[in-house]
Motif scaffolding. Structure first.
Motif, PDB file in Angstrom:
ATOM      1  N   VAL A  34       0.857  -1.191   0.000  1.00 23.40           N
ATOM      2  CA  VAL A  34       0.000   0.000   0.000  1.00 23.40           C
ATOM      3  C   VAL A  34       0.890   1.237   0.000  1.00 23.40           C
ATOM      4  CG1 VAL A  34      -1.737   1.352   1.252  1.00 23.40           C
ATOM      5  CG2 VAL A  34      -1.853  -1.141   1.308  1.00 23.40           C
ATOM      6  N   ASN A  35       0.608   2.152  -0.897  1.00 21.54           N
ATOM      7  CA  ASN A  35       1.336   3.417  -0.961  1.00 21.54           C
ATOM      8  C   ASN A  35       0.385   4.533  -0.513  1.00 21.54           C
ATOM      9  OD1 ASN A  35       3.011   5.559  -1.531  1.00 21.54           O
ATOM     10  ND2 ASN A  35       3.046   5.225  -3.739  1.00 21.54           N
ATOM     11  N   LEU A  36       0.775   5.277   0.502  1.00 19.28           N
ATOM     12  CA  LEU A  36      -0.054   6.385   0.987  1.00 19.28           C
ATOM     13  C   LEU A  36       0.126   7.586   0.065  1.00 19.28           C
ATOM     14  CD1 LEU A  36       0.483   6.020   4.830  1.00 19.28           C
ATOM     15  CD2 LEU A  36      -1.333   5.058   3.402  1.00 19.28           C
ATOM     16  N   ALA A  37      -0.254   7.400  -1.168  1.00 21.39           N
ATOM     17  CA  ALA A  37      -0.132   8.402  -2.221  1.00 21.39           C
ATOM     18  C   ALA A  37      -1.088   7.996  -3.334  1.00 21.39           C
ATOM     19  CB  ALA A  37       1.317   8.454  -2.736  1.00 21.39           C
ATOM     20  N   PRO A  38      -1.410   8.930  -4.204  1.00 22.81           N
ATOM     21  CA  PRO A  38      -0.833  10.251  -4.424  1.00 22.81           C
ATOM     22  C   PRO A  38      -1.587  11.361  -3.680  1.00 22.81           C
ATOM     23  CG  PRO A  38      -2.291   9.719  -6.237  1.00 22.81           C
ATOM     24  CD  PRO A  38      -2.292   8.518  -5.312  1.00 22.81           C
ATOM     25  N   VAL A  39      -0.965  12.523  -3.680  1.00 21.68           N
ATOM     26  CA  VAL A  39      -1.580  13.740  -3.141  1.00 21.68           C
ATOM     27  C   VAL A  39      -2.505  14.296  -4.221  1.00 21.68           C
ATOM     28  CG1 VAL A  39      -1.117  16.122  -2.433  1.00 21.68           C
ATOM     29  CG2 VAL A  39       0.320  14.265  -1.590  1.00 21.68           C
ATOM     30  N   ALA A  40      -3.801  14.349  -3.922  1.00 24.32           N
ATOM     31  CA  ALA A  40      -4.791  14.844  -4.889  1.00 24.32           C
ATOM     32  C   ALA A  40      -5.227  16.273  -4.594  1.00 24.32           C
ATOM     33  CB  ALA A  40      -5.998  13.906  -4.923  1.00 24.32           C
ATOM     34  N   HIS A  90      -5.357  14.580   0.544  1.00 17.41           N
ATOM     35  CA  HIS A  90      -5.882  14.684   1.895  1.00 17.41           C
ATOM     36  C   HIS A  90      -7.320  15.184   1.779  1.00 17.41           C
ATOM     37  CE1 HIS A  90      -1.497  15.432   2.059  1.00 17.41           C
ATOM     38  NE2 HIS A  90      -1.548  14.730   3.172  1.00 17.41           N
ATOM     39  N   PHE A  91      -8.261  14.280   1.733  1.00 20.02           N
ATOM     40  CA  PHE A  91      -9.649  14.587   1.432  1.00 20.02           C
ATOM     41  C   PHE A  91     -10.300  15.429   2.513  1.00 20.02           C
ATOM     42  CE2 PHE A  91     -14.173  13.639   1.126  1.00 20.02           C
ATOM     43  CZ  PHE A  91     -14.382  13.866  -0.223  1.00 20.02           C
ATOM     44  N   PRO A  92     -11.056  16.465   2.132  1.00 19.89           N
ATOM     45  CA  PRO A  92     -11.427  16.942   0.808  1.00 19.89           C
ATOM     46  C   PRO A  92     -10.475  17.985   0.207  1.00 19.89           C
ATOM     47  CG  PRO A  92     -12.812  18.048   2.407  1.00 19.89           C
ATOM     48  CD  PRO A  92     -11.906  17.100   3.169  1.00 19.89           C
ATOM     49  N   GLY A  93      -9.251  18.008   0.649  1.00 16.71           N
ATOM     50  CA  GLY A  93      -8.240  18.873   0.035  1.00 16.71           C
ATOM     51  C   GLY A  93      -7.635  19.891   0.974  1.00 16.71           C
ATOM     52  N   LEU A 118     -12.234  21.775  -6.984  1.00 14.27           N
ATOM     53  CA  LEU A 118     -10.946  21.261  -6.531  1.00 14.27           C
ATOM     54  C   LEU A 118     -11.018  19.815  -6.038  1.00 14.27           C
ATOM     55  CD1 LEU A 118     -10.208  24.214  -6.948  1.00 14.27           C
ATOM     56  CD2 LEU A 118      -8.869  24.110  -4.860  1.00 14.27           C
ATOM     57  N   LEU A 119     -12.195  19.218  -6.024  1.00 16.87           N
ATOM     58  CA  LEU A 119     -12.357  17.811  -5.668  1.00 16.87           C
ATOM     59  C   LEU A 119     -12.095  16.884  -6.858  1.00 16.87           C
ATOM     60  CD1 LEU A 119     -15.637  17.998  -3.535  1.00 16.87           C
ATOM     61  CD2 LEU A 119     -13.301  17.720  -2.680  1.00 16.87           C
ATOM     62  N   ALA A 120     -11.761  17.452  -8.004  1.00 16.87           N
ATOM     63  CA  ALA A 120     -11.637  16.680  -9.251  1.00 16.87           C
ATOM     64  C   ALA A 120     -10.693  15.491  -9.137  1.00 16.87           C
ATOM     65  CB  ALA A 120     -11.192  17.587 -10.396  1.00 16.87           C
ATOM     66  N   GLY A 121      -9.547  15.660  -8.516  1.00 16.40           N
ATOM     67  CA  GLY A 121      -8.602  14.555  -8.377  1.00 16.40           C
ATOM     68  C   GLY A 121      -9.173  13.421  -7.548  1.00 16.40           C
ATOM     69  N   PHE A 122      -9.803  13.764  -6.436  1.00 16.36           N
ATOM     70  CA  PHE A 122     -10.407  12.730  -5.591  1.00 16.36           C
ATOM     71  C   PHE A 122     -11.508  11.989  -6.342  1.00 16.36           C
ATOM     72  CE2 PHE A 122      -8.807  15.940  -2.589  1.00 16.36           C
ATOM     73  CZ  PHE A 122      -7.933  15.147  -1.859  1.00 16.36           C
ATOM     74  N   ARG A 123     -12.354  12.753  -7.016  1.00 13.73           N
ATOM     75  CA  ARG A 123     -13.448  12.154  -7.783  1.00 13.73           C
ATOM     76  C   ARG A 123     -12.894  11.182  -8.834  1.00 13.73           C
ATOM     77  NH1 ARG A 123     -16.246  16.293  -8.135  1.00 13.73           N
ATOM     78  NH2 ARG A 123     -17.941  15.670  -6.800  1.00 13.73           N
ATOM     79  N   ALA A 124     -11.892  11.611  -9.583  1.00 10.17           N
ATOM     80  CA  ALA A 124     -11.304  10.774 -10.631  1.00 10.17           C
ATOM     81  C   ALA A 124     -10.624   9.547 -10.041  1.00 10.17           C
ATOM     82  CB  ALA A 124     -10.307  11.592 -11.455  1.00 10.17           C
ATOM     83  N   ASP A 125      -9.915   9.706  -8.937  1.00  5.68           N
ATOM     84  CA  ASP A 125      -9.209   8.579  -8.330  1.00  5.68           C
ATOM     85  C   ASP A 125     -10.173   7.537  -7.775  1.00  5.68           C
ATOM     86  OD1 ASP A 125      -6.780   9.757  -9.002  1.00  5.68           O
ATOM     87  OD2 ASP A 125      -6.665  10.836  -7.096  1.00  5.68           O
ATOM     88  N   VAL A 126     -11.284   7.995  -7.202  1.00  8.68           N
ATOM     89  CA  VAL A 126     -12.312   7.071  -6.732  1.00  8.68           C
ATOM     90  C   VAL A 126     -12.877   6.295  -7.926  1.00  8.68           C
ATOM     91  CG1 VAL A 126     -14.673   6.962  -5.796  1.00  8.68           C
ATOM     92  CG2 VAL A 126     -12.914   8.294  -4.604  1.00  8.68           C
TER      93      VAL A 126
END
Length: 175
Positions: A34-40, A90-93, A118-126
Motif C-alpha cells: 500500500v502506498n499512501l499516495a498520491p496527493v490529490a 488529503h480529502f477533501p483537500g 478542486l475535488l476533481a482529483g479525488f473524484r477521478a481517483d475514486v
C-alpha cells in the motif's frame, strides 16, 4: 528516487503511469503493498508556496483540477499495474489552507464546498479504483463547521461515500 509531484507533473501521463508502475514493483520487492499516495490536493495559483502542507513542499501536481485529476489517475493506475494499492489524500483537500496539519493543531478551510471543482482529483481517483482515501484533519466550515474532516459524518458519509460513491477504506492522516 521518486521525484516530487511538482516534477512528475511535467511528465506525460503515459510516462508517469510507467514510472509509477516501476516504483510499485520496487515497493513490492520491499514487501510494501500500500502506498499512501498520491496527493490529490489542488493548490490554487494565488496560494502557491504559501500553502505549507502541499505547495511549499512541492507535493502537488499543480493549480489545475483537471491536470491534478489526470496526474493522480496516472499514479493510481501505475501503482495498480505493479500490484500496489493507493491512498489518495488529503480529502477533501488541503490546497487552500496555510497551516500544515502535521504541525498545527487547528487548520481551517473557509472556502471548499461539497460541489467544489478542486475535488476533481479525488473524484477521478475514486472512479479509477483507489482502495483508500486519507482524510484531512482540517475543518471545512462550508461542509461541516463543527468538526474536522477526520471526525465529520458529513465529509465521510455524505460527501465521500455519498456524493463520490467511495466504498473503500477510509484512513485518518496524522492525528
Amino acid at each position: 528516487r521518486i521525484p516530487s509531484a511538482e516534477e512528475q507533473a511535467g511528465w506525460s501521463d503515459r510516462t508517469l503511469r510507467r514510472r509509477a508502475g516501476t516504483w510499485s514493483t520496487q515497493l513490492a520487492r520491499a514487501g510494501i503493498d500500500v502506498n499512501l499516495a498520491p496527493v490529490a490536493d489542488v493548490v490554487p495559483r494565488p496560494v502557491g508556496r504559501g500553502n505549507r502542507p502541499i505547495g511549499a513542499l512541492r507535493r502537488g501536481y499543480g493549480p489545475s483540477p483537471a491536470v491534478v485529476a489526470k496526474k493522480t489517475v496516472a499514479v493510481v493506475a501505475g501503482m495498480h499495474d505493479g500490484g500496489t494499492a493507493t491512498a489518495v489524500k488529503h480529502f477533501p483537500g488541503l490546497g487552500r489552507v496555510r497551516g500544515n496539519t502535521d504541525t498545527v493543531a487547528v487548520v481551517g478551510d473557509r472556502t471548499t464546498t461539497r460541489r467544489d471543482a478542486l475535488l476533481a482529483g479525488f473524484r477521478a481517483d475514486v472512479q479509477h479504483g483507489t482502495e483508500l482515501v486519507m482524510l484531512s484533519s482540517a475543518t471545512y466550515t462550508k461542509i461541516d463547521r463543527k468538526r474536522p474532516a477526520t471526525y465529520s459524518p458529513t465529509v465521510i458519509g455524505d460527501l465521500l461515500r455519498g456524493d463520490l460513491g467511495f466504498t473503500g477504506v477510509v484512513v485518518s492522516d496524522d492525528l
